[in-house]
Design a protein around this motif. Structure first.
Motif, mmCIF file in Angstrom:
data_model
loop_
_atom_site.group_PDB
_atom_site.id
_atom_site.type_symbol
_atom_site.label_atom_id
_atom_site.label_comp_id
_atom_site.label_asym_id
_atom_site.label_seq_id
_atom_site.Cartn_x
_atom_site.Cartn_y
_atom_site.Cartn_z
ATOM 1 N N SER A 1 -20.504 -47.223 -15.263
ATOM 2 C CA SER A 1 -20.857 -46.553 -14.002
ATOM 3 C C SER A 1 -21.709 -45.305 -14.204
ATOM 4 O O SER A 1 -22.516 -44.965 -13.356
ATOM 5 C CB SER A 1 -19.591 -46.200 -13.215
ATOM 6 O OG SER A 1 -18.772 -45.335 -13.966
ATOM 7 N N THR B 1 -28.063 -43.848 -4.965
ATOM 8 C CA THR B 1 -26.802 -43.514 -4.308
ATOM 9 C C THR B 1 -26.612 -44.406 -3.089
ATOM 10 O O THR B 1 -27.573 -44.768 -2.412
ATOM 11 C CB THR B 1 -26.760 -42.039 -3.866
ATOM 12 O OG1 THR B 1 -27.889 -41.764 -3.021
ATOM 13 C CG2 THR B 1 -26.788 -41.112 -5.061
ATOM 14 N N LYS B 2 -25.374 -44.727 -2.844
ATOM 15 C CA LYS B 2 -25.038 -45.552 -1.694
ATOM 16 C C LYS B 2 -24.662 -44.656 -0.523
ATOM 17 O O LYS B 2 -23.909 -43.682 -0.684
ATOM 18 C CB LYS B 2 -23.862 -46.465 -2.046
ATOM 19 C CG LYS B 2 -23.460 -47.422 -0.943
ATOM 20 C CD LYS B 2 -22.251 -48.244 -1.339
ATOM 21 C CE LYS B 2 -20.978 -47.437 -1.215
ATOM 22 N NZ LYS B 2 -19.761 -48.271 -1.351
ATOM 23 N N LYS C 1 -18.801 -60.640 -3.292
ATOM 24 C CA LYS C 1 -18.033 -60.161 -4.449
ATOM 25 C C LYS C 1 -17.790 -61.282 -5.463
ATOM 26 O O LYS C 1 -17.353 -62.369 -5.127
ATOM 27 C CB LYS C 1 -16.696 -59.578 -3.996
ATOM 28 C CG LYS C 1 -15.873 -58.964 -5.135
ATOM 29 C CD LYS C 1 -14.568 -58.375 -4.641
ATOM 30 C CE LYS C 1 -14.816 -57.096 -3.847
ATOM 31 N NZ LYS C 1 -13.538 -56.418 -3.498
ATOM 32 N N ALA D 1 -23.363 -53.597 -2.496
ATOM 33 C CA ALA D 1 -22.659 -52.384 -2.070
ATOM 34 C C ALA D 1 -23.313 -51.701 -0.879
ATOM 35 O O ALA D 1 -22.687 -50.876 -0.218
ATOM 36 C CB ALA D 1 -22.586 -51.401 -3.239
ATOM 37 N N LEU E 1 -28.599 -52.638 -2.797
ATOM 38 C CA LEU E 1 -27.925 -51.909 -3.863
ATOM 39 C C LEU E 1 -26.786 -52.776 -4.386
ATOM 40 O O LEU E 1 -25.778 -52.971 -3.705
ATOM 41 C CB LEU E 1 -27.396 -50.567 -3.354
ATOM 42 C CG LEU E 1 -28.471 -49.608 -2.814
ATOM 43 C CD1 LEU E 1 -27.834 -48.290 -2.385
ATOM 44 C CD2 LEU E 1 -29.554 -49.363 -3.852
ATOM 45 N N TYR E 2 -26.986 -53.328 -5.564
ATOM 46 C CA TYR E 2 -25.980 -54.201 -6.149
ATOM 47 C C TYR E 2 -25.157 -53.426 -7.160
ATOM 48 O O TYR E 2 -25.701 -52.748 -8.027
ATOM 49 C CB TYR E 2 -26.628 -55.414 -6.824
ATOM 50 C CG TYR E 2 -26.029 -56.702 -6.338
ATOM 51 C CD1 TYR E 2 -24.842 -57.166 -6.892
ATOM 52 C CD2 TYR E 2 -26.602 -57.428 -5.312
ATOM 53 C CE1 TYR E 2 -24.264 -58.338 -6.435
ATOM 54 C CE2 TYR E 2 -26.033 -58.608 -4.855
ATOM 55 C CZ TYR E 2 -24.860 -59.052 -5.424
ATOM 56 O OH TYR E 2 -24.287 -60.212 -4.970
ATOM 57 N N SER E 3 -23.846 -53.508 -7.040
ATOM 58 C CA SER E 3 -22.932 -52.758 -7.899
ATOM 59 C C SER E 3 -22.453 -53.611 -9.056
ATOM 60 O O SER E 3 -21.908 -54.700 -8.853
ATOM 61 C CB SER E 3 -21.737 -52.260 -7.086
ATOM 62 O OG SER E 3 -20.736 -51.743 -7.941
ATOM 63 N N ASN F 1 -19.749 -53.069 -11.390
ATOM 64 C CA ASN F 1 -18.587 -52.213 -11.682
ATOM 65 C C ASN F 1 -18.867 -50.746 -11.356
ATOM 66 O O ASN F 1 -18.443 -49.841 -12.088
ATOM 67 C CB ASN F 1 -18.172 -52.345 -13.144
ATOM 68 C CG ASN F 1 -16.804 -52.966 -13.294
ATOM 69 O OD1 ASN F 1 -16.428 -53.836 -12.525
ATOM 70 N ND2 ASN F 1 -16.052 -52.521 -14.276
ATOM 71 N N GLY F 2 -19.601 -50.508 -10.279
ATOM 72 C CA GLY F 2 -19.880 -49.148 -9.852
ATOM 73 C C GLY F 2 -21.264 -48.651 -10.216
ATOM 74 O O GLY F 2 -21.716 -47.622 -9.698
ATOM 75 N N TYR F 3 -21.966 -49.355 -11.108
ATOM 76 C CA TYR F 3 -23.330 -48.956 -11.472
ATOM 77 C C TYR F 3 -24.308 -49.714 -10.580
ATOM 78 O O TYR F 3 -24.264 -50.944 -10.511
ATOM 79 C CB TYR F 3 -23.615 -49.265 -12.940
ATOM 80 C CG TYR F 3 -24.947 -48.729 -13.409
ATOM 81 C CD1 TYR F 3 -25.108 -47.379 -13.709
ATOM 82 C CD2 TYR F 3 -26.055 -49.571 -13.538
ATOM 83 C CE1 TYR F 3 -26.339 -46.881 -14.131
ATOM 84 C CE2 TYR F 3 -27.276 -49.075 -13.964
ATOM 85 C CZ TYR F 3 -27.405 -47.731 -14.255
ATOM 86 O OH TYR F 3 -28.627 -47.240 -14.671
ATOM 87 N N LEU F 4 -25.184 -48.973 -9.899
ATOM 88 C CA LEU F 4 -26.053 -49.573 -8.890
ATOM 89 C C LEU F 4 -27.398 -50.012 -9.466
ATOM 90 O O LEU F 4 -28.032 -49.276 -10.233
ATOM 91 C CB LEU F 4 -26.296 -48.583 -7.751
ATOM 92 C CG LEU F 4 -25.060 -48.146 -6.953
ATOM 93 C CD1 LEU F 4 -25.445 -47.123 -5.898
ATOM 94 C CD2 LEU F 4 -24.368 -49.349 -6.306
#
Length: 452
Positions: free
Chosen positions: A68, A243-244, A298, A315, A332-334, A336-339
């Motif tokens: 992330s 950033t989301k 997901k 995301a 914005l594709y995540s 595991n939290g990294y976009l």
């Protein structure tokens, strides 16, 4: 007669002595060879209960645990996991002379493979010592340093017996599900990053992602220390920082708010031909609308060896205005939290007359990792078009009084003729309407122009 008899006796004696010496020499040689070949050490490692797929998933999940912040993914097998898979391979090939194969990481980049042998004249094993040789971003070689049975160098013998060959070893490592192959010419084992990637869990977006990695050789590299791979997903970003958007409030009732603002226009204070913006949907609100209507994308990878998961999902979106009445919508594709950002161009057309009418039409190409994907059969194009279609369909269902979906040209449609017919004032009904993309205020503006 006596002399002949004496000669015969001497000859018999010499033959007996010679035979005894030969037998003794053979016995001594056999004892020496037995001593040289004997190795009673045996591997004590016991196969765990972890299945191959769970081992893969576990390390895949661990590889994403710290992504992330850095955008770095790291995958490798631990020593005990390698031994689990080596044992599986032995069971699969079922060779009559091989009892067990196991691995140990040595010092100074040495890697040792042991083969416990059975049905041999003496109890022994093969000790294959390798060291890290050449490597590049995609592969690392483990060159054979020594190949011994007991204390005897046995490389040629193992080749002659068909064991130290590409045919045998590549079949064996394939049965182990390890990303290792053998090259006879260089006498080295080869571990490739691309072979690791081929083992990773599948998924709709996951497949696109790893295909993109394979098509971008500078994004990954083999790690000569761990023999695993590292992938830099930061290289896939168009923007350095992503950033989301987060929204605390519920979406407004766009249709009702627009109607109220139109009804409140004081046309008596306006001159004929004067244009007035009566309502605006900001780009943040537009992103809020898109995000609230995203389909479920997901994809999760789980392992019964870990409590954590690796999750890929859409995301959010970041919409910006471009010249020529176009919007750039960044998915914005995540990871595991990294976009990561994947871009879709949408062209805006205003057809308004005395009522508001416009379309937001999806255009090709999809842009991912700074690469364009425009062919209709392109997997990126098909996947993200299906997502956008899902968003538009959900918007139509949840905002049907303002927005509709035209499937024939993949467009979001505004058609407010019915609203216009319901206005209480003929001046308002006859006023010229327009929808404008406002790059200064980053908004979609609804304007009226007094005509009478």
């Amino acid at each position: 007669m006596g002399e002949k008899w004496d000669r015969k006796k001497k000859l018999k004696f010499l033959v007996a002595v010679s035979a005894s010496i030969s037998l003794l020499a053979i016995t001594v040689l056999l004892v020496i060879w037995s001593i040289l070949l004997t190795d009673k050490t045996r591997g004590t490692y016991v196969r765990s209960e972890a299945e191959y797929s769970e081992i893969i998933n576990k390390n895949y999940i661990k590889g994403f645990e710290s992504i992330s912040e850095s955008g770095e993914f790291s995958f490798r097998f631990r020593e005990d996991e390698i031994n689990d898979l080596l044992i599986d391979g032995v069971k699969t090939i079922n060779d009559k002379h091989i009892e067990k194969i196991y691995y140990e990481k040595g010092d100074n980049n040495f890697h040792i493979f042991y083969v416990d042998l059975k049905k041999m004249p003496v109890k022994t094993r093969v000790v294959l010592t390798t060291y890290v040789g050449d490597w590049d971003d995609n592969s690392v070689t483990l060159k054979i340093y020594t190949a011994k049975i007991g204390k005897v160098e046995a490389s040629k013998y193992l080749v002659r017996k068909g064991y130290l060959t590409e045919k045998f070893l590549n079949k064996y490592f394939e049965s182990c599900h390890l990303p290792i192959s053998y090259n006879e010419q260089s006498k080295a084992f080869v571990i490739k990053a691309t072979d690791y990637i081929s083992m990773f869990p599948k998924g709709n977006f996951a497949n696109l992602l790893w295909n993109e990695v394979l098509a971008s050789p500078t994004s990954y590299k083999i790690n000569p220390t761990t023999l695993g791979i590292n992938v830099s997903f930061s290289k896939f970003r168009t923007e350095t920082e992503l950033t989301k958007n987060t929204f605390e409030n519920a979406l407004p009732n766009f249709h009702q708010e627009l109607k109220d603002e139109l009804e409140a226009v004081d046309f008596s204070s306006m001159s004929v031909g004067e244009l007035k913006t009566v309502y605006s949907i900001s780009l943040d609100e537009f992103d809020h609308l898109l995000m609230n209507n995203m389909p479920d994308t997901k994809e999760e990878v789980e392992s019964n060896l870990l409590s954590s998961k690796a999750t890929f999902e859409l995301a959010g979106t970041n919409t910006t205005l471009k010249a020529g009445d176009k919007l750039d919508i960044a998915y914005l594709y995540s990871l595991n939290g990294y976009l990561l950002d994947i871009h879709q161009e949408v062209e805006f057309y205003d057809y308004s007359t005395n009522y508001f009418e416009a379309t937001f039409e999806i255009k090709k190409p999809i842009t991912f990792n700074s690469k364009s994907h425009s062919e209709s059969n392109d997997e990126h194009q098909k996947y993200f078009n299906s997502i956008f279609k899902g968003i538009f369909e959900n918007i139509q269902e949840n905002q049907s009084n303002l927005l509709g979906f035209n499937e024939s040209n993949n467009s979001l449609v505004i058609d407010l003729e019915t609203m216009n017919d319901s206005h209480s004032s003929s001046t308002l009904r006859n006023a010229w309407k327009s929808i404008v993309l406002d790059s200064t205020n980053k908004a979609i503006n609804f304007a009226v122009q007094k005509t009478v």
